[in-house]
Enzyme design. Structure first.
Site, mmCIF file in Angstrom:
data_model
loop_
_atom_site.group_PDB
_atom_site.id
_atom_site.type_symbol
_atom_site.label_atom_id
_atom_site.label_comp_id
_atom_site.label_asym_id
_atom_site.label_seq_id
_atom_site.Cartn_x
_atom_site.Cartn_y
_atom_site.Cartn_z
ATOM 1 N N ILE A 17 0.817 -1.213 0.000
ATOM 2 C CA ILE A 17 0.000 0.000 0.000
ATOM 3 C C ILE A 17 0.856 1.271 0.000
ATOM 4 O O ILE A 17 0.426 2.309 -0.498
ATOM 5 C CB ILE A 17 -1.005 -0.010 1.167
ATOM 6 N N VAL A 39 1.092 -3.181 8.579
ATOM 7 C CA VAL A 39 0.940 -2.133 7.571
ATOM 8 C C VAL A 39 1.205 -0.751 8.185
ATOM 9 O O VAL A 39 1.754 0.139 7.529
ATOM 10 C CB VAL A 39 -0.452 -2.260 6.892
ATOM 11 N N ASP A 40 0.871 -0.583 9.440
ATOM 12 C CA ASP A 40 1.114 0.685 10.139
ATOM 13 C C ASP A 40 2.618 1.008 10.172
ATOM 14 O O ASP A 40 3.031 2.128 9.847
ATOM 15 C CB ASP A 40 0.556 0.566 11.563
ATOM 16 N N SER A 125 -7.785 -4.869 10.032
ATOM 17 C CA SER A 125 -8.077 -5.833 11.111
ATOM 18 C C SER A 125 -7.726 -7.281 10.811
ATOM 19 O O SER A 125 -7.897 -8.143 11.673
ATOM 20 C CB SER A 125 -9.559 -5.782 11.557
ATOM 21 N N GLY A 127 -4.793 -8.656 10.168
ATOM 22 C CA GLY A 127 -3.456 -9.107 10.545
ATOM 23 C C GLY A 127 -3.432 -9.474 12.012
ATOM 24 O O GLY A 127 -4.111 -10.418 12.448
ATOM 25 N N VAL A 128 -2.695 -8.691 12.783
ATOM 26 C CA VAL A 128 -2.574 -8.921 14.224
ATOM 27 C C VAL A 128 -3.951 -8.932 14.903
ATOM 28 O O VAL A 128 -4.161 -9.652 15.878
ATOM 29 C CB VAL A 128 -1.680 -7.820 14.842
ATOM 30 N N TYR A 129 -4.908 -8.158 14.378
ATOM 31 C CA TYR A 129 -6.233 -8.072 15.012
ATOM 32 C C TYR A 129 -7.110 -9.291 14.741
ATOM 33 O O TYR A 129 -8.194 -9.414 15.315
ATOM 34 C CB TYR A 129 -6.940 -6.778 14.609
HETATM 35 P P1 ADP Z 1 -4.447 -5.035 12.025
HETATM 36 O O1 ADP Z 1 -3.818 -4.746 13.363
HETATM 37 O O2 ADP Z 1 -5.565 -4.072 11.687
HETATM 38 O O3 ADP Z 1 -4.842 -6.462 11.893
HETATM 39 P P2 ADP Z 1 -2.049 -5.458 10.386
HETATM 40 O O4 ADP Z 1 -1.092 -4.423 9.918
HETATM 41 O O5 ADP Z 1 -1.540 -6.481 11.343
HETATM 42 O O6 ADP Z 1 -3.309 -4.652 10.969
HETATM 43 O O7 ADP Z 1 -2.654 -6.209 9.130
HETATM 44 C C1 ADP Z 1 -3.659 -5.724 8.291
HETATM 45 C C2 ADP Z 1 -3.503 -6.316 6.907
HETATM 46 O O8 ADP Z 1 -2.500 -5.591 6.180
HETATM 47 C C3 ADP Z 1 -3.033 -7.781 6.890
HETATM 48 O O9 ADP Z 1 -3.862 -8.494 5.975
HETATM 49 C C4 ADP Z 1 -1.594 -7.690 6.416
HETATM 50 O O10 ADP Z 1 -1.214 -8.841 5.680
HETATM 51 C C5 ADP Z 1 -1.648 -6.483 5.503
HETATM 52 N N1 ADP Z 1 -0.376 -5.762 5.239
HETATM 53 C C6 ADP Z 1 0.781 -5.753 5.954
HETATM 54 N N2 ADP Z 1 1.690 -4.942 5.373
HETATM 55 C C7 ADP Z 1 1.093 -4.420 4.251
HETATM 56 C C8 ADP Z 1 1.495 -3.528 3.208
HETATM 57 N N3 ADP Z 1 2.730 -2.979 3.188
HETATM 58 N N4 ADP Z 1 0.603 -3.222 2.227
HETATM 59 C C9 ADP Z 1 -0.637 -3.756 2.238
HETATM 60 N N5 ADP Z 1 -1.086 -4.608 3.189
HETATM 61 C C10 ADP Z 1 -0.237 -4.934 4.176
#
Ligand code: ADP
Length: 179
Positions: A17, A39-40, A125, A127-129
């Protein structure tokens, strides 16, 4: 894959992203806007310190789950980042669906407020969530479709999916919307 609704397009792609050339990207943030992994972490790394400075100054109390707040995009190609706080999955009976829906919807409202014609979302939400991908895809795409049908904007909503599993889940739901 892409589907047109009126003047608006919903599209899916697999990738990162932080590389998207759109007016705004959404971040999957936590309610303290404290930064994190996933992603954050990637967004803050590419955007630089401006983002954290802005969130600290503008939103010292963070952002409630189910909502989103805007900052500029720092060094990203996107002009804005919408920091959306999705729910932590807790079995599905704790209002998670409504909260995930309103996190996405608030970002789409922020697009209108900031005159953004294009926005990219990660799968908030999931990923870790721990939100189950197929359920999250259904919510994300339903909110997106309902919003563009109602407002005829933004012109482009792109879901940027990080894994084959996410791409498959979103594609199945978007395909079912064209039937
Ligand atoms: P949350 O805490 O909301 O679950 P995460 O960052 O752990 O957030 O994950 C949210 C989604 O983003 C997951 O499906 C993960 O695979 C995806 N993700 C992680 N890095 C990236 C990136 N650079 N670009 C797009 N999606 C990503």
């Amino acid at each position: 894959m892409l589907v047109q609704f009126g003047d608006c397009r919903i599209e899916l792609c697999q990738g990162d992203i932080t590389e998207q050339e759109v007016d705004a990207i959404a971040n999957a943030a936590n309610d303290l806007l404290a930064g994190g992994g996933g992603v954050d972490g990637a967004i803050h790394r590419v955007a630089g310190p401006t983002l954290m400075n802005e969130t600290r100054t503008l939103y010292p109390d963070g952002c409630p789950t189910g909502s989103a707040v805007a900052t500029t995009g720092g060094r990203l190609k996107a002009k804005y980042v919408f920091h959306a706080v999705g729910p932590i999955w807790d079995g599905g009976q704790q209002g998670e669906a409504k909260l995930l829906e309103s996190a996405y919807r608030t970002c789409l409202e922020l697009c209108r407020e900031h005159n953004c014609d294009s926005v990219a979302f990660p799968a908030i939400s999931t990923g870790v969530y721990g939100y189950p991908m197929d359920l999250a895809a259904e919510i994300a795409l339903n909110v997106a479709r309902n919003f563009v049908v109602e407002y005829n904007s933004p012109k482009l909503i792109r879901f940027v999916l990080f894994s084959d599993g996410a791409s498959g889940a979103f594609a199945r739901v978007l395909e079912s919307m064209t039937e």
